[in-house]
Design a protein around this motif. Structure first.
Motif, PDB file in Angstrom:
ATOM      1  N   ARG A 286       0.721  -1.146   0.048  1.00  0.00           N
ATOM      2  CA  ARG A 286       0.054  -0.092  -0.005  1.00  0.00           C
ATOM      3  C   ARG A 286       0.899   1.169  -0.060  1.00  0.00           C
ATOM      4  O   ARG A 286       2.001   1.057   0.295  1.00  0.00           O
ATOM      5  N   ARG A 287       0.175   2.407  -0.560  1.00  0.00           N
ATOM      6  CA  ARG A 287       0.933   3.640  -0.436  1.00  0.00           C
ATOM      7  C   ARG A 287       1.613   4.070   0.828  1.00  0.00           C
ATOM      8  O   ARG A 287       2.731   4.619   0.877  1.00  0.00           O
ATOM      9  N   GLN A 288       1.088   3.540   2.062  1.00  0.00           N
ATOM     10  CA  GLN A 288       1.484   4.051   3.199  1.00  0.00           C
ATOM     11  C   GLN A 288       2.797   3.256   3.682  1.00  0.00           C
ATOM     12  O   GLN A 288       2.966   3.192   4.976  1.00  0.00           O
ATOM     13  N   ARG A 289       3.458   2.440   2.641  1.00  0.00           N
ATOM     14  CA  ARG A 289       4.438   1.596   2.814  1.00  0.00           C
ATOM     15  C   ARG A 289       4.032   0.568   4.034  1.00  0.00           C
ATOM     16  O   ARG A 289       4.795   0.154   4.909  1.00  0.00           O
ATOM     17  N   GLN A 290       2.994  -0.126   3.480  1.00  0.00           N
ATOM     18  CA  GLN A 290       2.411  -1.051   4.460  1.00  0.00           C
ATOM     19  C   GLN A 290       2.635  -2.398   3.613  1.00  0.00           C
ATOM     20  O   GLN A 290       1.875  -2.448   2.580  1.00  0.00           O
ATOM     21  N   MET A 291       2.829  -3.548   4.249  1.00  0.00           N
ATOM     22  CA  MET A 291       2.850  -4.844   3.831  1.00  0.00           C
ATOM     23  C   MET A 291       1.735  -5.431   4.212  1.00  0.00           C
ATOM     24  O   MET A 291       1.482  -5.673   5.645  1.00  0.00           O
ATOM     25  N   CYS A 292       0.769  -6.057   3.316  1.00  0.00           N
ATOM     26  CA  CYS A 292      -0.617  -6.827   3.722  1.00  0.00           C
ATOM     27  C   CYS A 292      -0.587  -8.101   3.021  1.00  0.00           C
ATOM     28  O   CYS A 292      -0.073  -8.101   1.893  1.00  0.00           O
ATOM     29  N   ILE A 293      -1.034  -9.245   4.034  1.00  0.00           N
ATOM     30  CA  ILE A 293      -1.409 -10.436   3.367  1.00  0.00           C
ATOM     31  C   ILE A 293      -2.783 -10.608   3.620  1.00  0.00           C
ATOM     32  O   ILE A 293      -3.367 -10.645   4.695  1.00  0.00           O
ATOM     33  N   ARG A 294      -3.455 -10.718   2.554  1.00  0.00           N
ATOM     34  CA  ARG A 294      -4.969 -11.155   2.520  1.00  0.00           C
ATOM     35  C   ARG A 294      -5.831 -10.043   3.352  1.00  0.00           C
ATOM     36  O   ARG A 294      -6.453 -10.359   4.284  1.00  0.00           O
ATOM     37  N   ASP A 295      -5.437  -8.712   3.170  1.00  0.00           N
ATOM     38  CA  ASP A 295      -5.993  -7.617   3.767  1.00  0.00           C
ATOM     39  C   ASP A 295      -5.544  -7.514   5.011  1.00  0.00           C
ATOM     40  O   ASP A 295      -5.999  -6.530   5.894  1.00  0.00           O
ATOM     41  N   ARG A 296      -4.467  -8.233   5.571  1.00  0.00           N
ATOM     42  CA  ARG A 296      -4.081  -8.218   6.903  1.00  0.00           C
ATOM     43  C   ARG A 296      -2.582  -7.244   6.927  1.00  0.00           C
ATOM     44  O   ARG A 296      -1.768  -7.525   6.368  1.00  0.00           O
ATOM     45  N   ASN A 297      -2.639  -6.097   7.610  1.00  0.00           N
ATOM     46  CA  ASN A 297      -1.330  -5.416   7.599  1.00  0.00           C
ATOM     47  C   ASN A 297      -0.310  -6.164   8.433  1.00  0.00           C
ATOM     48  O   ASN A 297      -0.538  -6.294   9.736  1.00  0.00           O
TER      49      ASN A 297
END
Length: 222
Positions: free
Chosen positions: A4-15
């Motif tokens: 995501r643009r906020q430099r977040q890594m997500c797996i199946r919508d989980r941060n």
């Protein structure tokens, strides 16, 4: 898996941005990442993320395996003690507390393991620029690399411009040579056409070489 643009890594919508920085992950990442099936999948994902767009990608085999043809490569190093202190601060933000000595051992063990693995080992690319960050702040590191990239892009544009100019000169020279050869080829052809044209003239219209009606032919010898 998504970014995501906020430099977040997500797996199946989980941060999972914080989770992947925890000791539970970093203590086991070398063993897992060394598996052939994992490496193959990771390389595919990383290349897909950076496909057709400017990207800054970090990893231990980025410049040698994942993106061997990258425009600019940096190989970042630092003193082990400094790295351990930085890692200690990261862990404190996550609520973990580890001693410097234990972190130094973990860092050295991981470097050694990653450098000796058979698939995608940790190694400096031949064309990578080494950056020692031991005594520099994060802002100084970023500024150095950004300025270096700008300089390299400028040099690349100049080299490309010179190459285009040289190519244009070569093509112009080749065209002149071709024109000269064509003129030489046409010259004898025109001459031959003229000769053939004379040969094709009607015998009744050609003037004889000797005037058979001349009175000189009928003069008696003295």
């Amino acid at each position: 898996l998504s970014l995501r643009r906020q430099r977040q890594m997500c797996i199946r919508d989980r941060n999972v941005s914080k989770d992947i920085r925890s000791s539970d992950v970093t203590d086991n990442v070398s063993a897992v990442s060394a598996l052939p099936v994992v490496r193959k999948k990771l390389v595919s994902i990383q290349r897909k993320i950076a496909d057709n767009q400017d990207s800054v990608v970090e990893g231990r085999d980025i410049g040698t395996v994942v993106f061997p043809n990258a425009d600019v490569k940096f190989f970042i190093v630092a003193d082990t003690l400094v790295r351990a202190k930085r890692r200690q601060l990261d862990l404190k933000r996550l609520g973990e507390d580890k001693t410097i000595d234990s972190l130094i051992k973990e860092i050295r063990d991981r470097d050694n393991y990653d450098s000796q693995r058979k698939i995608s080992p940790l190694t400096k690319a031949v064309d990578a620029i080494e950056v020692n960050t031991t005594n520099t702040t994060i802002d100084e590191q970023v500024n150095f690399m950004v300025n270096k990239v700008k300089l390299l892009i400028k040099e690349k544009k100049i080299n490309m411009s010179e190459a285009v100019q040289e190519k244009t000169v070569e093509q112009t020279s080749d065209n002149k040579s071709e024109a000269s050869v064509e003129q030489v080829k046409k010259a004898p052809t025109d001459k031959n056409e003229k000769i053939n044209k004379n040969n094709d003239e009607d015998e009744t219209t050609r003037k004889p070489d000797i005037d058979y009606l001349s009175s000189e032919l009928f003069k008696k010898d003295d």
